[in-house]
Design a protein around this motif. Sequence first.
Motif, PDB file in Angstrom:
ATOM      1  N   ARG A 392       0.781  -1.296   0.079  1.00 47.59           N
ATOM      2  CA  ARG A 392       0.123  -0.063   0.030  1.00 47.59           C
ATOM      3  C   ARG A 392       0.812   1.279  -0.083  1.00 47.59           C
ATOM      4  N   LEU A 393       1.887   1.096   0.803  1.00 45.74           N
ATOM      5  CA  LEU A 393       2.771   2.566   0.829  1.00 45.74           C
ATOM      6  C   LEU A 393       3.412   2.776  -0.525  1.00 45.74           C
ATOM      7  N   LEU A 394       3.827   1.626  -1.377  1.00 43.24           N
ATOM      8  CA  LEU A 394       4.199   1.819  -2.552  1.00 43.24           C
ATOM      9  C   LEU A 394       3.205   1.900  -3.568  1.00 43.24           C
ATOM     10  N   GLU A 395       2.082   1.968  -3.331  1.00 40.38           N
ATOM     11  CA  GLU A 395       1.000   2.271  -4.310  1.00 40.38           C
ATOM     12  C   GLU A 395       0.960   1.143  -5.242  1.00 40.38           C
ATOM     13  N   GLY A 412      11.405   7.360 -10.006  1.00 44.89           N
ATOM     14  CA  GLY A 412      10.701   8.591 -10.754  1.00 44.89           C
ATOM     15  C   GLY A 412       9.650   9.485  -9.814  1.00 44.89           C
ATOM     16  N   GLU A 413       9.108   8.518  -8.920  1.00 41.73           N
ATOM     17  CA  GLU A 413       8.368   9.284  -7.628  1.00 41.73           C
ATOM     18  C   GLU A 413       8.394   8.563  -6.398  1.00 41.73           C
ATOM     19  N   PRO A 414       9.638   9.036  -5.970  1.00 44.09           N
ATOM     20  CA  PRO A 414       9.971   8.227  -4.511  1.00 44.09           C
ATOM     21  C   PRO A 414       9.153   8.637  -3.355  1.00 44.09           C
ATOM     22  N   MET A 437      13.239  -0.535  -2.116  1.00 44.23           N
ATOM     23  CA  MET A 437      14.631   0.301  -2.386  1.00 44.23           C
ATOM     24  C   MET A 437      14.413   1.250  -3.409  1.00 44.23           C
ATOM     25  N   LYS A 438      13.794   0.939  -4.590  1.00 47.90           N
ATOM     26  CA  LYS A 438      13.614   1.798  -5.873  1.00 47.90           C
ATOM     27  C   LYS A 438      12.752   3.044  -5.318  1.00 47.90           C
ATOM     28  N   ALA A 439      11.839   2.982  -4.225  1.00 48.11           N
ATOM     29  CA  ALA A 439      11.036   4.254  -3.720  1.00 48.11           C
ATOM     30  C   ALA A 439      11.748   4.934  -2.768  1.00 48.11           C
ATOM     31  N   ILE A 440      12.995   4.691  -2.446  1.00 49.64           N
ATOM     32  CA  ILE A 440      13.547   5.585  -1.234  1.00 49.64           C
ATOM     33  C   ILE A 440      15.072   6.168  -1.995  1.00 49.64           C
TER      34      ILE A 440
END
Length: 743
Positions: A392-395, A412-414, A437-440
């Motif tokens: 959910r956090l990472l949509e 692209g949208e961290p 890790m991609k989102a941070i």
Amino acid sequence: MSVEIRGILSEIIFNNEANGYTVALVETDKEQITVVGYMPIANKGATFSFVGNWITHPTYGKQLDLVSYKEVTPNTLEGIENYLASGIIKGIGPKMAKRIVDQFGKDTLDIMQHQPERLMEISGIGKNKYEKIAEAFKEQREISEVMIFLQQYGVTTAYAIKIYKKYKQNTIHLIQENPYRLADDIIGIGFKISDAIAKRMGIEPTSPYRIMSGIKFTLNQNMLSGHTYMIKEILINETSKILDVATELVEDGIYKLTINQEIHLEQITENEVAVFDKNIFYAEAYVCKKLVQMSSVKIKELSKDIEKEIKDIEDSEEIILADNQKQAIIESEKNGILVITGGPGTGKTTTINSVIKMFEKHNQSIVLAAPTGRAAKRMSEATQREAKTIHRLLEYSFMEESTGMAFGKDEGEPLAADVVIIDEMSMVDIRLMEGLMKAIMPGTRLILVGDVDQLPSVGPGNVLRDIIDSTIIKVVKLDEIFRQAQESMIIVNAHRINKGEYPYTNKKEKDFYFMGRKTQEGIVKTIKELCKERLPKFNNCDPLKSIQVLAPMKKGEAGMYNLNNELQEILNPPSKYKSEKEMKTKIFRVGDKVMQMKNNYNIKWKNIDETEDGEGVFNGDFGYIHHIDEEEKELFVLFDEEKIVKYDFAQLDELELAYCITIHKSQGSEFPIVVMPVFWGPPMLLTRNLLYTGVTRAKELVVMVGMEASLKNMVDNHRIVKRNSGLRFRLKRFLDEDMLVES
């Protein structure tokens, strides 16, 4: 002896959408008959040729038991009109069907197929409408042809529709060319189904398509056991056995898959080559690169006097932190990435709350998450702040047409946060870690919290253990058991088990008991007594909400499946006032305790008072069956005592009875009372860390029932099945290379 009957399908009495089983009334020239069997395509008003055998049902009388069937073009004006008026083709109703048949007569269907533009001769059909009708007629013909083609190979309706949506008019051609493409392209159809289809189609066992698909199947089976790669020689030998083909053919297949970039080969030792699924390889490589990057980035200093801030936290919360807890707070401020690990009673929650308070004082934005809905809920309760599932956090969104899953948050949208804290890290596999890790972005602090001695993730990889063992990432281990925790035999015994020592049992006025039973039959009988009478009476608790039976295995008399049936019978027995729905080998009944078995982010829910609605039910969520609507083929489950979720009968494979669940499935959850059967089983399953995980799920009471020798065997069995994980040697390789550069 088989007979052939031709007629119009006049009424569908029953249709199982999941497998296509149908009961239908058919009008022949002479009579009305009942046809029963598997009919993926069963359109009311259509004409079919049915082949089957006459049987006599004790209640419903004479029926035709279907062997095969095919749709045939109706050849009477009435039949053609009924077919078009049935609603099977969008844009044509009964009145329009009559006008079309009046205009074209018996040539109607031929004209619609080959000269559809002539439909514009009919009053009320313009260019737009003709195009829609022509497209719908063409698609219906194609679907019918595809369905009947696939039916002969045992493909269910649901999968047949998925296949048609993927390949459209090319379906039959593409499957005849290479049925193994189904395993790659259609979620839910694996190698075994596509191999069975290929066999019926006469595809050679040595077909290169079969070899390559078999190699990927063997790799996938390996991943289901938690591994991220296979040694090449082992992969060759196992695939050769599964397919019953020569090893040379498998070697050729590995070469072709490597050239096609569907797998990745990597030399990991002087004599061993690892074979990776390409997506797992990319995930490991990315996670390794990002871990190294985040561990080496210079992080912004927040506090001028961290010792004073820790003292302020102790004073305001009226607590005394242990040295390692203080160290965790200090390191969380100093490092871009930190691991905090420790067993039960060592103060992980207090440490995390202290870390949060320290960052909040400096106006840092913080997000909290955990791998499952239950774990996120626990985290939220412990911190008094919102915590989400990682998905959910990472949509997360489901992308059926591509890889099956995607995250809205990425490079692209961290994530817009200064600090990200993840709990229950032992449950995180390599693919989920890659998404996280991609989102941070470097500069954001990442704090990973977990108990490394619990069971590893269900998915591939051994992320938490690999990170800790790498020595690249800063780790703080909480190992002091607090005085109040020492009063609990649950916590004391968890640590004893973890050290290979036998638990203390049956101490007076304590919370850990063992009841010896010599047979599985005796175990089941005692567990039923405990759940039905003894524990509710002496602990004054609701057996459905407070007691959770955790089984080490699914099968066997004292395994999960049988215990669920036995407990359902006594805790929620059948009644004329309770609706129920039979689903394969289990029965769902109003009042049953159930568990959601996989994440479903699209399923809708409403508050019981209908004041709020939303989407999403998550793997591990518990609920209770609220009501069942047989007419609409729907079952409703109440989650969290307020959310009502509607399931179509075809979705019931997402639910499992939950009077008893496996210890594996209990990860990330806590229950007031845990009852655990203990009996003999395969040593590779009944391990120390399985026992440890089960015991640490209980908050107030543990009752073990079974064989003392089996309990001791589990404590003695420190077999941790080695997981082939590329992250381990990638991180080690980086450390070795870094040391070489420094020297």
